[in-house]
Motif scaffolding. Structure first.
Motif, short mmCIF file in Angstrom:
data_model
loop_
_atom_site.label_atom_id
_atom_site.label_comp_id
_atom_site.label_asym_id
_atom_site.label_seq_id
_atom_site.Cartn_x
_atom_site.Cartn_y
_atom_site.Cartn_z
N LEU A 137 43.83 37.19 50.14
CA LEU A 137 44.46 37.65 48.76
C LEU A 137 45.81 37.06 48.76
CD1 LEU A 137 42.26 40.75 47.90
CD2 LEU A 137 41.81 38.23 47.17
N LEU A 138 46.66 37.56 49.42
CA LEU A 138 48.20 37.47 49.41
C LEU A 138 48.43 35.87 49.70
CD1 LEU A 138 49.23 40.37 51.67
CD2 LEU A 138 49.43 40.15 49.17
N ALA A 139 47.52 35.37 50.30
CA ALA A 139 48.05 33.71 50.54
C ALA A 139 47.46 32.78 49.33
CB ALA A 139 47.22 33.34 51.71
N THR A 140 46.48 33.29 48.50
CA THR A 140 46.01 32.46 47.35
C THR A 140 46.33 33.00 45.99
OG1 THR A 140 43.69 33.72 47.43
CG2 THR A 140 44.19 31.70 48.85
N ARG A 141 46.56 34.11 45.91
CA ARG A 141 46.91 34.56 44.35
C ARG A 141 48.32 34.11 43.84
NH1 ARG A 141 44.41 40.70 44.17
NH2 ARG A 141 42.20 40.25 43.55
N GLU A 142 48.35 33.75 42.74
CA GLU A 142 49.72 33.36 42.14
C GLU A 142 50.41 34.36 41.12
OE1 GLU A 142 49.43 29.28 41.09
OE2 GLU A 142 47.55 29.11 42.18
N GLY A 143 49.35 35.32 40.66
CA GLY A 143 49.86 36.28 39.64
C GLY A 143 49.07 37.40 39.21
N LYS A 144 49.42 37.96 38.12
CA LYS A 144 48.34 39.03 37.49
C LYS A 144 48.89 39.09 36.07
CE LYS A 144 51.83 42.65 39.22
NZ LYS A 144 51.70 43.94 40.08
N THR A 145 47.66 39.88 35.32
CA THR A 145 47.75 39.98 34.08
C THR A 145 46.96 40.87 33.76
OG1 THR A 145 47.69 38.61 31.96
CG2 THR A 145 45.95 38.53 33.44
N GLY A 146 47.45 41.51 32.42
CA GLY A 146 46.63 42.28 31.69
C GLY A 146 46.23 42.20 30.32
N CYS A 147 45.63 42.85 29.66
CA CYS A 147 45.29 42.67 28.07
C CYS A 147 46.54 43.10 27.41
CB CYS A 147 44.10 43.47 27.66
SG CYS A 147 42.49 43.34 28.51
N TYR A 148 46.58 42.48 26.16
CA TYR A 148 47.83 42.55 25.34
C TYR A 148 48.11 44.13 25.16
CZ TYR A 148 51.17 40.95 21.97
OH TYR A 148 52.40 40.58 21.34
N TRP A 149 49.47 44.30 25.68
CA TRP A 149 50.18 45.75 25.56
C TRP A 149 49.74 46.77 26.97
CZ3 TRP A 149 49.17 46.26 19.88
CH2 TRP A 149 50.19 45.84 18.92
#
Length: 628
Positions: free
Chosen positions: A275-287
Motif C-alpha cells: 500500500l505504501l508503495a502504490t498509493r498516491e493520495g487520499k480523499t473524502g467526500c465534500y467537506w
C-alpha cells in the motif's frame, strides 16, 4: 419545519415541475412515521407514491462533515426498494439548488438521447434537456466530458452523474457514477437511470465554503479520533483483504475461487508494504475531514491531464483478485505491483468505463468459470478461448476478453450477457448453477456478498434479512462447542437482539443521509451500535432546528424499521427458509466454523426462526401483521 422542494423531471415529455411537501400537513398513514422526512425516509415516501421513480434525496445536515446523497429506486435485480448512499459533491449541490430531492418520472423504454442539466436556485431553476451525440458512452469519459462542457473544467463547481455502456446495453447491474469515483450500485441504479437520462449535471453556481461555526466542538474531536484510523496511508477498507485472506495460522475467512476455498495467496497486496508503495493520495467526500478513500492513478486517454484516480477498496479487490484467483508471476514486491498495474489496466478500467457493479462482475465471472469447469455451462455456449475448462481462473487476459464481449453485447454468447445482469442471471439460464452462485437474487435485500469475519453466517444472512446490508454481521459471539438447538437458540436470541440495535442505528444514519464512517461519532465508544448517551446527536440536530430526544430518535428508528419491512413485503419480499439459500453458502461457512454444511444448514434454520419471532414482535407494535 421547512418545506421540502422536489424537482420532478419528466423524461417522456422533456419537462419538469417544482413541487413542495409540507411535513406538517402530510397525509398520515397508520403505522408509518416520517417525522424525519429526509434521506431514506424521503426516498421511501416518494417511492410509495410511484415505484417507477428514481429519487435522489439529501439529508438535513448541511455543511456537516459526514454527509452523503441517497439514491432510492426499486431494484431491477431484487424487485425490492433499494437505497444507495453516494459521496462526492451531490449533497451540496442539491442543497444549493434549494432542493430536498430530484425525481425522475415517466421512464422511457430505452436510454433517451439527452442528458439533464439543472442550475439556478428555487424558485428560479433552469432545467435543460441537452441532446448531444458526442457524449461518450463510457462512464468515466462522460464525466470528464461534462465537467469540461458544463462546469468549465472545474469538477468542484457542480456534481455530475454519469452512466456507462452497461446502462445502454440494459444490463441490470449497471450503476451510476457520481464524480466518476463514487458509485450508486449494488442494486442496478444505472439500469433505472438509463430509462430517464444519459447523465445528470447539478450546478447552482454557488461556491459554499465549509463553516463549522455553531456545531459542538465535540463533533470534530470525535471525527479526528475515530477517523484517523481510516485516513492513514496504509489503512482503509482494503486492509480487510489481508486480514481475512492471509491468516498466518490458516484461519482465513475470505472466499476465493467463487468461494470454493477460503484464503487468497496474494491477499498480502493489501498489507502496508504494498500500500505504501502504490498509493498516491487520499480523499473524502465534500467537506469531510475523514479522508478515508485512498487512491492511485493510472494513465488514460480521456482526462485532461492524462491521469485518472482509482480507489483502493476492499470489495473490488475481493471480487476480482480473490474470486478470480489472480496471482503474481513471482513472489517479489515488484511482481506483485506489476500484477496490480495489469489488473487495473486490463480489468478495472473496463469495468469502470462500462459502469457495471464490480462486485457483481467479479463474482459473476468467477461463477461462470466454475460453471464451465463443472460442465454445467456447455462449451458450445462460451467463446473458444474459455474451452480449456480448468485454465480460466487466474488469467487476466481471458477476463479482459470476457469483458470486451460483455461490452459489445452482440448476443453471440448470451451467457456473457448474464454477467451484466448479475450473477443470479446465470441461475436463470442454467438452474443447476443455483448451488454455485455465491450471491443473492430476486427477493433478497442485497447482491453479491462475501464471508468476511466468519464466526458467522451472519454475512450471507444479512444479504437476505437486514434493513441495509451493512454492519449487522459484525455481532460478536461464538458458536458453542455443543451446538444443540437449546444452546443455539440462546445464542441467536442474543445475536438477533444485537442485530436489531445495529439496524436502528443504521436507519438513523440513512435517514439523515450520513456516512457510516462519520456517524459513529454519535455512538457509544464509536462502535456504531447504539447512540451515545451524552446526547451529541440531539445537540447537533437542534442546530438544524430538529427538536427531538434520544428516546424519540430510537422510537422513530424502530417504527421506521417496521414500516420499511412492510414496504418490502408489499413488493414481494418474505423471509427465506434455510433450504432456499444456495448450498455454496453453507460450504463456505463450513470451512470457517468447522462444522459440516448440513449442520450449518440446521443452525441457519434456527437463526431465521429467532429473527422472524423478533421481527413479528417489533412490527406488531405498529400494527403490522406479517404472515410468517
Amino acid at each position: 419545519m421547512e418545506k421540502r422542494y422536489i424537482l420532478k423531471i419528466d423524461a417522456e415529455n422533456r419537462s419538469y415541475t417544482l413541487d413542495d411537501i409540507d411535513p406538517q400537513n402530510m397525509q398520515e398513514f397508520e403505522g408509518e412515521d416520517y417525522s424525519i422526512l429526509w434521506g431514506e425516509a424521503l426516498a421511501q415516501y416518494l417511492l410509495r407514491q410511484n415505484p417507477e421513480y428514481l429519487v435522489i434525496a439529501r439529508g438535513p445536515l448541511v455543511r456537516f462533515p459526514a454527509t452523503k446523497t441517497t439514491v432510492g429506486y426499486i431494484s431491477p435485480m431484487t424487485s425490492l426498494p433499494h437505497y444507495s448512499f453516494v459521496g462526492g459533491n451531490s449533497f451540496r449541490e442539491i442543497w444549493s439548488l434549494g432542493l430536498a430531492a430530484v425525481i425522475f418520472t415517466n421512464p422511457l423504454d430505452e436510454t433517451p438521447d439527452f442528458y439533464v442539466d439543472v442550475s439556478g436556485e428555487v424558485p428560479d431553476l433552469q432545467v435543460r434537456f441537452v441532446t448531444d451525440e458526442n457524449l461518450p458512452k463510457e462512464q468515466r469519459s462522460a464525466y470528464y466530458y461534462l465537467v469540461s462542457k458544463e462546469l468549465d473544467g472545474h469538477g468542484l463547481w457542480g456534481s455530475v452523474y454519469t452512466l456507462g455502456n452497461a446502462a445502454y446495453n440494459n444490463y441490470l447491474s449497471a450503476n451510476i457514477a457520481v464524480e466518476a469515483i463514487y458509485h450508486a450500485g449494488r442494486g442496478g441504479a444505472g439500469f433505472v437511470m438509463g430509462k430517464f437520462a444519459k447523465a445528470l449535471v447539478l450546478h447552482s453556481g454557488k461556491r459554499h465554503s465549509y463553516d463549522p461555526e455553531g456545531l459542538p466542538l465535540e463533533v470534530f474531536k470525535r471525527l479526528d479520533k475515530y477517523g484517523s484510523r481510516l485516513s492513514c496511508k496504509d489503512a482503509g477498507t482494503i486492509i480487510k483483504l489481508a486480514a481475512t485472506g492471509k491468516d498466518p495460522a490458516g484461519k482465513n475467512t475470505l472466499p476465493a475461487l467463487n468461494a470454493q476455498k477460503l484464503g487468497y495467496p496474494m491477499a498480502e497486496i493489501a498489507e502496508g508494504d504494498i500500500l505504501l508503495a502504490t498509493r498516491e493520495g487520499k480523499t473524502g467526500c465534500y467537506w469531510c475531514p475523514v479522508t478515508c478513500r485512498h487512491f492511485h492513478t493510472m494513465s488514460v486517454d480521456y482526462s485532461p491531464n492524462g491521469k485518472d484516480k482509482f480507489l483502493d477498496d476492499f470489495e473490488p479487490a475481493y471480487s476480482v483478485y480473490a474470486m478470480l484467483n489472480i496471482l503474481a508471476e513471482e513472489d517479489t514486491k515488484r511482481s506483485k505491483i506489476k500484477m496490480l498495474e495489469d489488473v487495473d489496466r486490463e480489468i478495472f478500467l473496463l469495468i469502470e468505463q462500462m459502469g457495471l457493479d464490480v462486485i457483481d462482475v467479479g463474482v459473476g465471472i468467477s461463477a461462470l468459470y466454475e460453471g464451465i469447469s463443472r460442465g454445467i455451462i456447455p462449451l458450445s455456449d462460451v467463446p473458444e478461448f474459455l474451452h480449456q475448462r480448468d485454465q480460466n481462473f487466474g488469467s487476466i487476459e481471458k477476463t479482459h476478453r470476457v469483458l470486451d464481449l460483455i461490452k459489445e453485447n452482440n448476443h453471440i454468447y448470451k451467457v456473457l450477457s448474464c454477467i451484466g445482469d448479475g450473477p443470479q442471471a446465470l441461475v436463470k439460464a442454467y438452474p443447476e448453477m443455483q448451488d454455485y452462485v455465491f450471491t443473492c437474487g430476486k427477493g433478497t435485500l442485497g447482491n453479491a456478498g462475501h464471508c468476511n469475519k466468519l464466526w458467522t453466517f451472519l454475512m450471507p444472512f444479512s444479504r437476505f434479512f437486514s434493513h441495509y446490508s451493512g454492519q449487522i454481521y459484525k455481532v460478536s459471539g461464538n458458536i458453542p462447542d455443543d451446538p444443540n438447538p437449546d444452546n443455539l437458540h440462546k445464542l441467536f436470541t442474543d445475536v438477533v437482539n444485537e442485530m436489531f440495535k445495529r439496524e436502528y442505528f443504521s436507519i438513523l444514519c440513512n435517514v439523515l443521509s450520513c456516512c457510516a464512517f462519520g456517524f459513529v461519532i454519535f455512538t457509544e465508544d464509536g462502535k456504531g451500535i447504539e447512540l451515545d448517551r451524552d446526547e451529541l446527536l440531539v445537540d447537533v440536530l437542534k442546530f438544524y432546528d430538529i427538536q427531538t430526544s434520544r428516546r424519540e430518535l430510537m422510537r422513530f428508528a424502530r417504527n421506521f424499521w417496521a414500516q420499511s419491512t412492510d414496504f418490502k413485503i408489499q413488493h414481494g419480499w418474505k423471509p427465506l427458509k434455510a433450504q432456499d439459500f444456495p448450498h455454496r453458502i453453507y460450504e463456505a461457512v463450513s470451512q470457517a466454523i468447522s462444522h459440516p454444511p448440513e449442520k450449518c444448514h440446521e443452525m441457519m434454520d434456527i437463526l431465521i426462526q429467532v429473527w422472524k419471532q423478533k421481527a413479528r414482535q417489533v412490527m406488531n407494535i405498529y400494527g403490522y401483521q406479517p404472515d410468517w
